[in-house]
Design an enzyme around this catalytic site. Structure first.
Site, PDB file in Angstrom:
ATOM      1  N   SER A  14       0.827  -1.214   0.000  1.00  9.92           N
ATOM      2  CA  SER A  14       0.000   0.000   0.000  1.00  9.92           C
ATOM      3  C   SER A  14       0.862   1.266   0.000  1.00  9.92           C
ATOM      4  CB  SER A  14      -0.990   0.001   1.168  1.00  9.92           C
ATOM      5  OG  SER A  14      -0.334   0.179   2.394  1.00  9.92           O
ATOM      6  N   ASN A  15       2.035   1.215   0.609  1.00 11.31           N
ATOM      7  CA  ASN A  15       2.926   2.387   0.564  1.00 11.31           C
ATOM      8  C   ASN A  15       3.508   2.582  -0.833  1.00 11.31           C
ATOM      9  OD1 ASN A  15       3.402   3.949   3.182  1.00 11.31           O
ATOM     10  ND2 ASN A  15       3.355   1.811   3.868  1.00 11.31           N
ATOM     11  N   HIS A 106       8.466   3.306   9.492  1.00  5.92           N
ATOM     12  CA  HIS A 106       8.098   2.441  10.618  1.00  5.92           C
ATOM     13  C   HIS A 106       6.823   2.993  11.259  1.00  5.92           C
ATOM     14  CE1 HIS A 106       8.841  -0.555  13.694  1.00  5.92           C
ATOM     15  NE2 HIS A 106       8.462   0.352  14.586  1.00  5.92           N
TER      16      HIS A 106
HETATM   17  C1  GRF Z   1       3.766  -0.418   6.893  1.00  2.06           C
HETATM   18  O1  GRF Z   1       2.960  -0.296   8.043  1.00  2.06           O
HETATM   19  C2  GRF Z   1       5.157   0.068   7.187  1.00  2.06           C
HETATM   20  O2  GRF Z   1       5.217   1.018   8.210  1.00  2.06           O
HETATM   21  C3  GRF Z   1       5.865  -1.163   7.649  1.00  2.06           C
HETATM   22  O3  GRF Z   1       5.287  -2.214   6.927  1.00  2.06           O
HETATM   23  C4  GRF Z   1       3.977  -1.869   6.501  1.00  2.06           C
HETATM   24  C5  GRF Z   1       3.931  -2.087   5.022  1.00  2.06           C
HETATM   25  O4  GRF Z   1       2.658  -1.982   4.489  1.00  2.06           O
HETATM   26  N1  GRF Z   1       7.292  -1.022   7.501  1.00  2.06           N
HETATM   27  P1  GRF Z   1       2.444  -1.977   2.910  1.00  2.06           P
HETATM   28  O5  GRF Z   1       3.038  -3.261   2.363  1.00  2.06           O
HETATM   29  O6  GRF Z   1       3.120  -0.767   2.354  1.00  2.06           O
HETATM   30  O7  GRF Z   1       0.958  -1.940   2.720  1.00  2.06           O
END
Ligand code: GRF
Length: 199
Positions: A14-15, A106
């Site tokens: 999702s990021n 994080h």
């Molecule tokens: C996020 O909550 C980030 O902070 C952590 O892992 C998660 C990744 O989520 N490092 P996504 O795969 O980007 O949805």
């Protein structure tokens, strides 16, 4: 000239999606492009996100093998490495070569609630169990220890009275999606400036 970004992922992405959407919105004003998405898990949903956009999606079968990752980053002429839900340690030679150019996000206020094994719902459960009044998002440079590199940016949000870990997880993730792409663009712009100055 734009910074060339590699995004390292292990899961849903999702990021990664938020970053790609942000760069789309910036259009010609962007200072970076995602040129490759790399995962230690061949079935990671994040690789599919990359493929749908015709961004090279690479499976890293031996993530501890620094030579393989270095070769991949070199082949795609990567300037900046962005971790987005990447659950493996970045090999020492990559950290050395890309010092100051590897970012991680994080979902808590480091240095609290970080370190090996502190990921996903465990982070928010620990925050709630500790009775914290605040949590948030930390973006930091990656060095050879989990969650220990210099902090680049940090945002705080209050923890509601009686708020569940699940509710916190959703609110923190939403904040990540806003903050991480903007911080990445900022670091990408600085990386470009440094490259030009030293050229
Ligand atoms: C996020 O909550 C980030 O902070 C952590 O892992 C998660 C990744 O989520 N490092 P996504 O795969 O980007 O949805």
């Amino acid at each position: 000239m734009r910074s060339r970004i590699a995004v390292l992922v292990s899961g849903r992405g999702s990021n990664l999606q938020a970053l790609l959407d942000h760069l789309d919105r910036l259009d010609d004003a962007r200072t970076s492009d995602v040129v490759v998405v790399i995962s230690n898990r061949s079935e990671a949903a994040a690789l599919e996100i990359a493929r749908r956009r015709d961004i090279p999606a690479e499976h890293l079968a031996f993530p501890d093998d620094g030579t393989a990752l270095m070769a991949l980053l070199g082949r795609h002429r990567v300037d900046l490495v962005v971790l987005a839900g990447y659950l493996k340690r970045v090999p020492a030679e990559v950290i050395r070569e890309y010092r100051g150019r590897v970012l991680n996000v994080h979902p808590a206020l480091l240095p609290s609630f970080g370190g090996e094994g502190m990921y996903g719902s465990r982070v928010h459960e620990a925050v709630v169990a500790a009775g914290e009044r605040e949590t948030g998002v930390t973006i930091h440079l990656v060095d050879d220890e989990y969650d220990r590199g210099s902090i680049v940016a940090q945002w705080r949000i209050p923890v509601g009275a009686g708020e569940s870990a699940q509710s916190l997880a959703g609110r923190v993730l939403e904040l990540e999606h806003f903050i991480y792409p903007r911080t990445i663009e900022m670091v990408a712009a600085l990386t470009l400036r440094d490259t030009r100055t030293s050229a």
